[in-house]
Write a protein that holds these residues in place. Structure first.
Motif, PDB file in Angstrom:
ATOM      1  N   LEU A 239       6.792   6.207  -4.306  1.00  0.00           N
ATOM      2  CA  LEU A 239       6.054   5.946  -3.182  1.00  0.00           C
ATOM      3  C   LEU A 239       7.089   6.469  -1.971  1.00  0.00           C
ATOM      4  CD1 LEU A 239       6.333   2.847  -4.944  1.00  0.00           C
ATOM      5  CD2 LEU A 239       5.529   1.958  -3.101  1.00  0.00           C
ATOM      6  N   THR A 240       6.376   6.795  -0.663  1.00  0.00           N
ATOM      7  CA  THR A 240       7.002   6.876   0.273  1.00  0.00           C
ATOM      8  C   THR A 240       7.504   5.406   0.917  1.00  0.00           C
ATOM      9  OG1 THR A 240       5.270   6.319   2.117  1.00  0.00           O
ATOM     10  CG2 THR A 240       5.308   8.053   1.536  1.00  0.00           C
ATOM     11  N   PRO A 241       8.289   5.856   2.279  1.00  0.00           N
ATOM     12  CA  PRO A 241       8.942   3.861   2.777  1.00  0.00           C
ATOM     13  C   PRO A 241       8.129   3.282   3.213  1.00  0.00           C
ATOM     14  CG  PRO A 241      10.823   6.544   3.629  1.00  0.00           C
ATOM     15  CD  PRO A 241       9.328   7.167   2.947  1.00  0.00           C
ATOM     16  N   GLY A 242       7.155   3.906   3.922  1.00  0.00           N
ATOM     17  CA  GLY A 242       5.919   3.296   4.032  1.00  0.00           C
ATOM     18  C   GLY A 242       5.073   2.627   3.184  1.00  0.00           C
ATOM     19  N   GLY A 243       5.231   2.820   1.696  1.00  0.00           N
ATOM     20  CA  GLY A 243       4.528   2.256   0.876  1.00  0.00           C
ATOM     21  C   GLY A 243       3.549   2.746   0.142  1.00  0.00           C
ATOM     22  N   ASP A 244       3.302   3.808   0.270  1.00  0.00           N
ATOM     23  CA  ASP A 244       2.198   4.781  -0.012  1.00  0.00           C
ATOM     24  C   ASP A 244       2.677   5.576  -1.079  1.00  0.00           C
ATOM     25  OD1 ASP A 244       0.423   4.779   2.091  1.00  0.00           O
ATOM     26  OD2 ASP A 244       1.475   6.141   2.856  1.00  0.00           O
ATOM     27  N   VAL A 245       1.846   5.178  -2.376  1.00  0.00           N
ATOM     28  CA  VAL A 245       2.071   6.176  -3.575  1.00  0.00           C
ATOM     29  C   VAL A 245       2.106   7.693  -3.731  1.00  0.00           C
ATOM     30  CG1 VAL A 245       1.509   5.874  -5.994  1.00  0.00           C
ATOM     31  CG2 VAL A 245       1.591   3.097  -5.244  1.00  0.00           C
ATOM     32  N   ILE A 246       2.705   7.648  -4.094  1.00  0.00           N
ATOM     33  CA  ILE A 246       3.020   9.078  -4.188  1.00  0.00           C
ATOM     34  C   ILE A 246       2.083  10.078  -6.060  1.00  0.00           C
ATOM     35  CG2 ILE A 246       3.947  11.356  -4.095  1.00  0.00           C
ATOM     36  CD1 ILE A 246       2.801  10.027  -1.505  1.00  0.00           C
ATOM     37  N   ARG A 247       3.081   9.235  -6.869  1.00  0.00           N
ATOM     38  CA  ARG A 247       3.124   9.465  -8.046  1.00  0.00           C
ATOM     39  C   ARG A 247       3.595   8.560  -8.908  1.00  0.00           C
ATOM     40  NH1 ARG A 247       2.152  11.467 -12.944  1.00  0.00           N
ATOM     41  NH2 ARG A 247       3.415  13.991 -13.057  1.00  0.00           N
ATOM     42  N   GLU A 248       2.363   8.908  -9.958  1.00  0.00           N
ATOM     43  CA  GLU A 248       2.727   7.381 -11.003  1.00  0.00           C
ATOM     44  C   GLU A 248       3.478   8.134 -12.384  1.00  0.00           C
ATOM     45  OE1 GLU A 248       0.106   4.522 -10.681  1.00  0.00           O
ATOM     46  OE2 GLU A 248       1.474   3.455 -10.475  1.00  0.00           O
ATOM     47  N   ALA A 249       4.487   7.634 -13.383  1.00  0.00           N
ATOM     48  CA  ALA A 249       3.907   8.034 -14.650  1.00  0.00           C
ATOM     49  C   ALA A 249       5.455   7.544 -15.744  1.00  0.00           C
ATOM     50  CB  ALA A 249       5.534   9.441 -14.557  1.00  0.00           C
ATOM     51  N   ILE A 250       4.608   7.502 -16.915  1.00  0.00           N
ATOM     52  CA  ILE A 250       5.346   6.641 -17.777  1.00  0.00           C
ATOM     53  C   ILE A 250       5.813   7.497 -18.805  1.00  0.00           C
ATOM     54  CG2 ILE A 250       4.970   5.025 -19.523  1.00  0.00           C
ATOM     55  CD1 ILE A 250       2.028   4.286 -18.122  1.00  0.00           C
ATOM     56  N   GLY A 251       7.149   7.140 -19.138  1.00  0.00           N
ATOM     57  CA  GLY A 251       7.960   8.135 -20.006  1.00  0.00           C
ATOM     58  C   GLY A 251       9.840   7.794 -19.894  1.00  0.00           C
TER      59      GLY A 251
END
Length: 294
Positions: A239-251
């Motif tokens: 996330l950005t410091p403002g809480g916006d999700v940039i990327r998600e991943a599992i592993g």
């Protein structure tokens, strides 16, 4: 009377035996002739059309051309393709009639209507086009072509991304375009490492450009102790410091390429949530670990 009838019958039978041809001629119906009349004459005249393409300065275009010839049935009917070629200087054999000749040079092209009657024809089409060849780098290090993609737009008014021309072009690919100014977006990886540039395409020239990214690739890990083995099946969110999700991943240790800047990393594993802040510095690829708390 009976004798006369018998005499006539006898004479008729005698004539049939002695003169069979005459008898058949008298009794057989006329048989039409089986001889066929020659078919009406068909014109087999063909016309050879030789084609070529040049830039406005008469410089020949020697590669990258796709030719199509359509039968021209008028403005109200969809033209039918009758020939095609990838040769720079093709020759087409056509029957007399009306045609549309079109040549494509990447996203540029030209076309011409022709009336073919007799003899051999030669047509030269003029294309006002050039090309782009794009690359990416971080500082002085080239980015592998497989990790880059480019989108090319035609600006409309104040909107630099007014109309998309091509998406997901690869590095070092020759992108043939009509002459003009284009807005190029370079994406490194699949997150937020993006650079933009306005580039001009000139007729008969290949414009080469390298877009410099300020980014790095980080490998995400959730560990029991620093430097320890990563937990498998961990769900990560960047996330950005403002809480916006940039990327998600599992592993166990997924990698993500991020633009230079500050981020928050969240790791979820076995019902527990772990977080840490981290910083991305351009050109510095590294591991980002979260130490799981008991």
């Amino acid at each position: 009377m009976v004798r006369d009838v018998t005499t006539r019958l006898f004479l008729s039978l005698l004539a049939a035996v002695l003169l069979p041809g005459a008898a058949l001629a008298q009794t057989s119906p006329a048989v039409p002739s089986l001889a066929q009349k020659p078919p009406p004459s068909v014109s087999t005249s063909q016309v050879t059309l030789s084609a070529s393409a040049v830039f406005p300065d008469n410089q020949p275009i020697r590669s990258g051309l796709i030719w199509r010839v359509y039968e021209d049935k008028g403005d109200t009917t969809q033209p039918t393709i009758v020939a095609r070629s990838g040769s720079p200087t093709p020759s087409f054999t056509l029957s007399p009639g009306n045609y549309i000749v079109h040549v494509a040079y990447g996203f540029a092209g030209a076309s011409k209507r022709l009336t073919v009657q007799s003899g051999n024809l030669s047509e030269r089409l003029v294309i006002s086009a050039g090309a782009l060849r794009l690359r990416g780098a971080v500082s002085d290090t080239a980015i592998p072509a497989g990790k880059l993609s480019f989108s090319v737009y035609v600006p409309i008014g104040s909107n630099s991304e007014g109309r998309l021309v091509i998406a997901n072009a690869r590095a070092d690919e020759v992108i043939r375009l009509p002459e003009g100014t284009y807005h190029v977006v370079s994406t490194y990886g699949d997150a937020n490492a993006i650079m933009r540039a306005d580039l001009k395409v000139e007729t008969g020239k290949v414009t080469e450009a390298t877009l410099n990214h300020r980014a790095a690739t980080v490998t995400l890990k959730l560990v029991a102790a620093e430097g320890g083995e990563a937990f498998a099946g961990t769900a990560f969110s960047v996330l950005t410091p403002g809480g916006d999700v940039i990327r998600e991943a599992i592993g166990a240790f997924p990698s993500v390429t991020l633009a230079e800047g500050d981020y928050v990393l969240i790791a979820r594993h076995e019902g527990k949530v772990h977080t840490r802040d981290f910083k991305v510095e351009s050109g510095l690829d590294r591991d980002v670990e979260i130490v799981a708390k008991p």
